[in-house]
Scaffold this active site. Sequence first.
Site, PDB file in Angstrom:
ATOM      1  N   SER A  39       0.820  -1.224   0.000  1.00  0.00           N
ATOM      2  CA  SER A  39       0.000   0.000   0.000  1.00  0.00           C
ATOM      3  C   SER A  39       0.850   1.268   0.000  1.00  0.00           C
ATOM      4  CB  SER A  39      -0.876   0.038   1.257  1.00  0.00           C
ATOM      5  OG  SER A  39      -1.766  -1.047   1.279  1.00  0.00           O
ATOM      6  N   GLU A 110      -3.730  18.328   7.536  1.00  0.00           N
ATOM      7  CA  GLU A 110      -4.844  17.421   7.267  1.00  0.00           C
ATOM      8  C   GLU A 110      -5.767  17.378   8.470  1.00  0.00           C
ATOM      9  OE1 GLU A 110      -2.953  13.770   6.074  1.00  0.00           O
ATOM     10  OE2 GLU A 110      -2.457  14.565   4.109  1.00  0.00           O
ATOM     11  N   HIS A 225     -11.920   5.501   4.487  1.00  0.00           N
ATOM     12  CA  HIS A 225     -11.646   6.828   3.943  1.00  0.00           C
ATOM     13  C   HIS A 225     -12.938   7.345   3.321  1.00  0.00           C
ATOM     14  CE1 HIS A 225      -9.694  10.090   1.816  1.00  0.00           C
ATOM     15  NE2 HIS A 225      -8.594   9.839   2.495  1.00  0.00           N
ATOM     16  N   ARG A 274     -12.007  11.775  10.207  1.00  0.00           N
ATOM     17  CA  ARG A 274     -12.237  10.951   9.021  1.00  0.00           C
ATOM     18  C   ARG A 274     -13.431  10.006   9.176  1.00  0.00           C
ATOM     19  NH1 ARG A 274      -6.858   8.268   6.749  1.00  0.00           N
ATOM     20  NH2 ARG A 274      -6.466  10.417   6.181  1.00  0.00           N
ATOM     21  N   HIS A 333      -9.634   1.672   4.342  1.00  0.00           N
ATOM     22  CA  HIS A 333      -8.374   2.387   4.068  1.00  0.00           C
ATOM     23  C   HIS A 333      -7.213   1.888   4.916  1.00  0.00           C
ATOM     24  CE1 HIS A 333      -5.999   5.770   2.719  1.00  0.00           C
ATOM     25  NE2 HIS A 333      -5.888   6.279   3.934  1.00  0.00           N
ATOM     26  N   ARG A 368      -6.686   6.035  13.364  1.00  0.00           N
ATOM     27  CA  ARG A 368      -5.366   6.580  13.031  1.00  0.00           C
ATOM     28  C   ARG A 368      -5.470   8.028  12.542  1.00  0.00           C
ATOM     29  NH1 ARG A 368      -2.760   7.242   8.277  1.00  0.00           N
ATOM     30  NH2 ARG A 368      -4.419   6.127   7.194  1.00  0.00           N
TER      31      ARG A 368
HETATM   32  C1  SIN Z   1      -5.134  10.851   2.367  1.00  0.00           C
HETATM   33  O1  SIN Z   1      -4.285  11.329   1.636  1.00  0.00           O
HETATM   34  O2  SIN Z   1      -6.285  11.250   2.412  1.00  0.00           O
HETATM   35  C2  SIN Z   1      -4.763   9.689   3.221  1.00  0.00           C
HETATM   36  C3  SIN Z   1      -3.713  10.024   4.159  1.00  0.00           C
HETATM   37  C4  SIN Z   1      -3.616   8.986   5.229  1.00  0.00           C
HETATM   38  O3  SIN Z   1      -4.391   8.045   5.225  1.00  0.00           O
HETATM   39  O4  SIN Z   1      -2.777   9.110   6.107  1.00  0.00           O
END
Ligand code: SIN
Length: 489
Positions: A39, A110, A225, A274, A333, A368
Amino acid sequence: MHFDLIVIGSGIAGLSTALAAAPRRVALITRGELARDGSSRWAQGGIAAAIGEGDSAGAHANDTLVAGNRLNDRDAVDALTRGAAAAVDWLAGCGVAFDRAGGHYALGREAAHSQHRIVHADGDATGAAVMRALGAAARAAAHIDTFEHHEAAALRRAGGRVVGVAARGPGGTLDLGADAVVLATGGIGALYRHTTNPDTADAGGLALALEAGAALSDMEFVQFHPTALRTRDGRSGQLPLLTEALRGAGAVLVNGAGKRFMRLIAREAELAPRDVVARGVWGELERGETVWLDAAGAVGAAFPERFPTVFASCMSEGIDPRREPMPVVPAQHYHMGGVRVDAQARTTVPGLYAVGEVACTGVHGANRLASNSLLEGLVFGGALGRRLGALAPLPRIAAAEVVGTRADIGAVGAEIAQTVRDLLWRHAGLVRDAHGLQQALRALQALSAQNTAERRRIAVAVELTAAALQRRDSVGAHYRSDSVQVRAG
Ligand code: SIN
């Protein structure tokens, strides 16, 4: 053939372990080509590291704990966040050209991070850039022998220890012996109908560990995700990821009626944690709506340069994201649970270690934090490699004493694999309840009883479903519609 250690898997965790173990002799087993079958190379977001002005490892640790609902292992969180800056420097030394702005690394932000602290390379192609550099380093390393196109089919055991691997390859099965065997086999995405993971993330490492008698933990904590690209062919399996950084850059989620539904669900709207966003998308789809990620206003003409991977995926589906919204579905994800390991990456079976997504250090708790996964592979893989590299060799075991080669973990046939995927997606996915979990558990147990050759892999799905049934409260990524949710502040 005997090696000092065997590493199974050539993603970021496996390569970091193998490279750091020099000068000890390492056998690296990988199912496809080196650095290309896990991955890691698909990762778009980047690597979280508290290197910006005003940031600290403590603040990164706190964000990690809040995301994980404080079910994290505190020592593992400290080791991860304190090790981040050195890990990024090490990667830069391996040749990864992180994106820069004004002479410094460009730091993205993020969801659920309190600071700008995500380093990336080639825009949204960080994983690919990192894996190119590590793959080249591993090929050049004299201490690493790589077995490409080989799959670990069974662990070999003697005297209560794991002492090697039976690896199936194009020329038959190889018996490899070693003082230590490291599972770095990645996640479980292929057990779900939709995933951002490649097909090789099929829980093979967990099946090997289970077969060897190793304990698993936190199996119910599976991250989804919110935004994978819904493809025209409606296929299952790996879907292109639409990175969270798009929402960080201002992209919004709308339903078919053009409504920004996330505003009604969470104060932070599209930048809510998320799991909250993923369930928001799921809820709209369950109501028969369509869901779209619109980045035309926020990114527009800069798409090809800022998000080249997403841009290419969309264009290949006939969607121009500079002008049009992108259709989305949530997708499995990341797996926070896995093979239980201690602070030294030791499983409960002597001689067997685990690192990266297949392992459960407890670092992620119930959920996470974004961009902590490449980091986990780097920091814990590097540390494990250095530790194993420094161990004195064990006395060699005579071939006759190796009694533990049990049956091959096998492969699951396409039809059964699809049944497992549908069961987990529907009943052990984003929204779970006791009735659905019981139904799935019974169906999986029946499948495993009828299909003895495949039972070892199905057993992983059974473990996951049973753990989800047992945890009756909603916490982090584990959401039970028949209970209340516990969220740490
Ligand atoms: C993303 O780019 O949305 C995923 C990043 C991650 O899962 O850490």
